[in-house]
Enzyme design. Sequence first.
Site, mmCIF file in Angstrom:
data_model
loop_
_atom_site.group_PDB
_atom_site.id
_atom_site.type_symbol
_atom_site.label_atom_id
_atom_site.label_comp_id
_atom_site.label_asym_id
_atom_site.label_seq_id
_atom_site.Cartn_x
_atom_site.Cartn_y
_atom_site.Cartn_z
ATOM 1 N N ASP A 1 0.843 -1.191 0.000
ATOM 2 C CA ASP A 1 0.000 0.000 0.000
ATOM 3 C C ASP A 1 0.885 1.250 0.000
ATOM 4 O O ASP A 1 1.888 1.318 0.728
ATOM 5 C CB ASP A 1 -0.888 -0.027 1.247
ATOM 6 C CG ASP A 1 -1.809 1.166 1.338
ATOM 7 O OD1 ASP A 1 -2.718 1.260 0.495
ATOM 8 O OD2 ASP A 1 -1.609 2.005 2.233
ATOM 9 N N GLU B 1 1.515 0.274 -4.911
ATOM 10 C CA GLU B 1 1.028 1.559 -5.420
ATOM 11 C C GLU B 1 2.225 2.509 -5.542
ATOM 12 O O GLU B 1 2.643 3.122 -4.572
ATOM 13 C CB GLU B 1 0.000 2.153 -4.467
ATOM 14 C CG GLU B 1 -1.296 1.373 -4.413
ATOM 15 C CD GLU B 1 -2.290 2.001 -3.453
ATOM 16 O OE1 GLU B 1 -3.406 2.352 -3.897
ATOM 17 O OE2 GLU B 1 -1.959 2.155 -2.267
#
Length: 850
Positions: A544, A573
């Site tokens: 993340d 990400e």
Amino acid sequence: MKKKTVFLVFVAAILLVSSLVSAFFLKTIAQAEGATKVTIHYRPAPDDTKNWNLWIWPEGKDGKAYPFTDEDGFGKTAEVILDGSYSKVGFIVRTDSWEKDGGDRFIDIKNAAGEVWVVSGDDRVYTEQPEIDQTPKITSAVIDELNSITFQTNIPFNITEQPNGGIQLSGAHIKEVKPLIDGKTVTNQVKVVTSDPLNLSGQYTISKEGYGETTVGIGKVVRTKEFDDLYYYRGRDLGNTYEKDKTSFRVWAPTARELKLVTYTSWDDKEGTEIPMKKDIKGTWVTEIKGNQQGLIYTYKVLIADRWNEAVDPYVRAVTVNGDKGVVMDLTKTDPKKWTQKKKRFTNPEDAVIYELHVRDLSIQKESGIKNKGKYLGAAEAGTRGPGGFKTGLDYMKELGVTHVQFLPLYDYRTVDETELEEPQFNWGYDPKNYNAPEGSYATDPYDPAARIRELKQMVQALHENDLNVIMDVVYNHVYDMNEHSFNKLVPGYFFRYNENGTPANGTGVGNDIASERKMAQKFIVESVSYWAKEYHLDGFRFDLMGILDVETMNKVRKELDKIDPSIIVLGEGWDMGTPLPPDQKANQKNAEKMDGIAHFNDSIRDSLKGSVFSDQDKGFINGKPNTENIIKQGIEAGINYPKATASYTDPGQTVTYVEAHDNLTLWDKLQLTNPEASLKDQIQMHKLASSIMLTSQGVSFIHAGQEFMRTKQGDHNSYKSPDSINQLDWNRRAEFDEQVQYIEGLIELRKKFSSFRMDTADKIKDNLTFIDSPVQTVAFTLNAKANHDAANEIAVIHNAGTKDTEITLPSNAVWKVLVDGDSAGTKILNKFKGSRITVTAKSTYVLIR
């Protein structure tokens, strides 16, 4: 004369009232049209005659100087009206020569109602007028370097009037005292330099006549390279090490004066038995308890300066309910039968079709037919059926044909109360609490520390037995609350990034950024990931907000996982986040060329397909936006030809091709907003077109669970804590959209059969993927299948996003077999024709082979 005077006074009064009314009217109009009013009260230091003013900037805008315009009983006052409506405004108290009183300060317009009070020498921003104590005192004294203390008072003093400015330090010898700003001898901030390095676990008292005394605390010294070099611990035994006849404990806390192991008999005990720990090498503390300590409940108590903190062991692998205490665990006792049995190895990341899923979402709906609803074991159940007799849960995912199931966070997170067994609760889990222990709300018994471990392993095993790999979503970029987390309780200020003015960095948007570039933070991340890979047999990790982390840390993660199993997928990400880390060190898409074997979510193809996720009405290729063909082509090539300002992918395995994920609107909900006038049939066709582009593109394919049956969250952009009614997989909808599910199944089957869709190097893509001329709102290309050992000589793919059927000229006049059209998809031949021209229906993908 009197009459004239009266008349003039009357006129003046009228003009004054008129002026006031006009000003009020204009001000009201300005605010109504979107203005923000801020009122700042500033109390300078006593006898301070400097010409202070304000530098104010609305969030995201440039700054501007504003004068103080009035005075009241508190001090100087300024009222400023800014054009535009803002929720946050920053300001600095300064002189025209940029001498500052304090650092950057901020006004939260909603909470502060736009009015704040600030005091010289105090960086706090008060939302109510504070009571000012003018008694001279020390406001702060902290070790910022190994041989210096930053000393601050509320009232300035002249450092030349007495030797060392009258400052006395017990426990160390002062070498010199100098102002923080060169040449400024009257000041309230000085640097106290010591002759020898300070003992960071020692105790120092600092005093100044007339100002009192205080205990010296730990400041930004923990964020220096010298600190890292001095205290980096290379051992792999942090946490508890269980053996049948003893358990050893080691915790890293180099700034602690004292440390205790606290043992408890129950999860809800308020008081425990304290066992002193011994200081060991590199800032670690150790102790050992004889005998079999299986199930022992414990925490650490640490004395930093003059304050005791109690913390859960950050390395702990088992916890009590809600993760408030650690537990010693013989992990071998949590292994299912045949747990050591080898699973089928995965090969290239390009072969993956990832299915993103939340544990609770899969089974919680009453129609799911799954017994263990919302639990790890629910995802392990076989033979379940839902509406229409269709498969659900594990059997459904296997039938769909995906290769990897990517679960939203499985570690112990903060915001779901595990003791509330009956009351429905939901959270995505992006709020880490204990990184190395599983979440308890997914276990059948959250009070049993072993249950969550055992049942998570059972879930992983069940997926493996059904040829499904498991990816875990990990959140090493921030914690739920920096101040309450074990990291900060054990070593305050070390594990997090700070801005130059001493405030916590907030690139994540949740109040803290993990400082992955520091040696012990990096060590924790690398060891935590490898622990999950080994203990739980995981096949991948999704990072993340990976752009918050640094390149070196991610490369070390990749290197460590390669030692375990090179087929383990790492994706994340790779957004360019605003965190205080040099641009060339951020683990984002722009630096992808520095991170072999690490994939990044491709937001460029996501937004070019359906429209920006940050604008509800923005459209993309599939739903009517013109001039998007070229960027779609770049996405189909896995981004290997993107400009460096976008991404620096060097390999298709570095690109995750997707159109929707748990964040933002689902694709179906987006289409309801961008194309509300479209018929249900047309909306379905747009949706299928997006999925078909994704599954026939190069790179790593990624599907959001339920995407294949038009998943809706009723327009909820951010359902991280929304109820089950919003988040659950709707198995009624799966039955309703069975034709669309079969279409996605067919595309996955097609992708698996023909390796041309899964080329594993950039050179192969450049040599074998050729775009062919096609009209606007279409993209067409061929794949040279020979180079990838496919049965077909050539594959042609055509995407028609237009509203009309379109004729396309193929590169060869040959016999072509149609495998995918606007209605069906798969590896079976739908029809065949001889020639070089084909009509492709509107909002459809066609795949042909010759």
